[in-house]
Motif scaffolding. Structure first.
Motif, short mmCIF file in Angstrom:
data_model
loop_
_atom_site.label_atom_id
_atom_site.label_comp_id
_atom_site.label_asym_id
_atom_site.label_seq_id
_atom_site.Cartn_x
_atom_site.Cartn_y
_atom_site.Cartn_z
N VAL A 5 0.85 -1.19 0.00
CA VAL A 5 0.00 0.00 0.00
C VAL A 5 0.89 1.23 0.00
O VAL A 5 1.69 1.43 0.92
CB VAL A 5 -0.94 0.02 1.22
N GLU A 6 0.74 2.03 -1.03
CA GLU A 6 1.57 3.22 -1.20
C GLU A 6 0.81 4.46 -0.72
O GLU A 6 -0.42 4.52 -0.77
CB GLU A 6 1.94 3.40 -2.67
N SER A 7 1.57 5.45 -0.29
CA SER A 7 0.99 6.74 0.07
C SER A 7 2.00 7.83 -0.29
O SER A 7 3.20 7.57 -0.41
CB SER A 7 0.62 6.79 1.55
N GLY A 8 1.48 9.02 -0.41
CA GLY A 8 2.32 10.15 -0.80
C GLY A 8 2.14 10.47 -2.26
O GLY A 8 1.19 10.02 -2.89
N ALA A 23 3.82 0.42 2.58
CA ALA A 23 3.70 -0.55 3.67
C ALA A 23 3.40 -1.92 3.10
O ALA A 23 2.48 -2.07 2.28
CB ALA A 23 2.60 -0.13 4.63
N ALA A 24 4.18 -2.90 3.51
CA ALA A 24 3.99 -4.27 3.05
C ALA A 24 3.31 -5.09 4.13
O ALA A 24 3.57 -4.91 5.32
CB ALA A 24 5.34 -4.89 2.69
N ARG A 29 8.98 -11.97 4.29
CA ARG A 29 10.17 -12.70 4.67
C ARG A 29 11.15 -11.75 5.34
O ARG A 29 11.19 -10.57 5.03
CB ARG A 29 10.83 -13.30 3.43
N SER A 30 11.92 -12.27 6.26
CA SER A 30 12.86 -11.41 6.98
C SER A 30 13.93 -10.85 6.05
O SER A 30 14.43 -9.75 6.25
CB SER A 30 13.51 -12.16 8.14
N LYS A 75 8.27 -2.32 10.87
CA LYS A 75 6.95 -1.96 10.34
C LYS A 75 6.76 -2.40 8.90
O LYS A 75 5.71 -2.16 8.31
CB LYS A 75 6.75 -0.45 10.44
N ASN A 76 7.78 -3.03 8.32
CA ASN A 76 7.72 -3.46 6.91
C ASN A 76 7.34 -2.30 5.99
O ASN A 76 6.48 -2.43 5.12
CB ASN A 76 6.73 -4.62 6.74
#
Length: 114
Positions: A5-8, A23-24, A29-30, A75-76
């Motif tokens: 999810v993108e913002s900006g 935000a993923a 995966r780490s 927070k990925n």
């Protein structure tokens, strides 16, 4: 599956600044690489910047010194700070997550007026 999810984004005058965030969520995966690509009308999608989960960043030559990518692994999320924007930076910017395959966000428009 991974969701992004993108913002900006938005409209800014040449020389101005904008920030993009992504935000993923899902099967994160780490160890992964996230980044930003862009696509201008009539052009192919191109890499802007990527960053690994270890913090190693890679930039396209045309944004070096102007854009900075960062991430928060807890927070990925990743963030792209874009400074000294130029009209040629106008494009749809896509967030990307890579781990043995590509996942893409829906894209966010960045328009730089001259």
């Amino acid at each position: 599956q991974v969701q992004l999810v993108e913002s900006g984004g938005g409209l800014v005058q040449a020389g101005g600044s904008l920030g993009l965030s992504c935000a993923a969520s899902g099967s994160i995966r780490s160890r992964n690489t996230m980044g930003w690509y862009r696509q201008a009308p009539g052009k192919q999608r191109e890499l802007v910047a990527t960053i690994t989960s270890g913090g190693n960043a890679n930039y396209a030559d045309f944004v070096k010194g102007r854009f900075t990518i960062s991430r928060d692994n807890a927070k990925n999320t990743i963030h792209l700070q874009m400074n000294s924007l130029k009209p040629e930076d106008t494009a749809v910017y896509y967030c990307n997550y890579y781990w043995f395959g590509d996942y893409w966000g829906q894209g966010t428009q960045v328009t730089v007026s001259s």
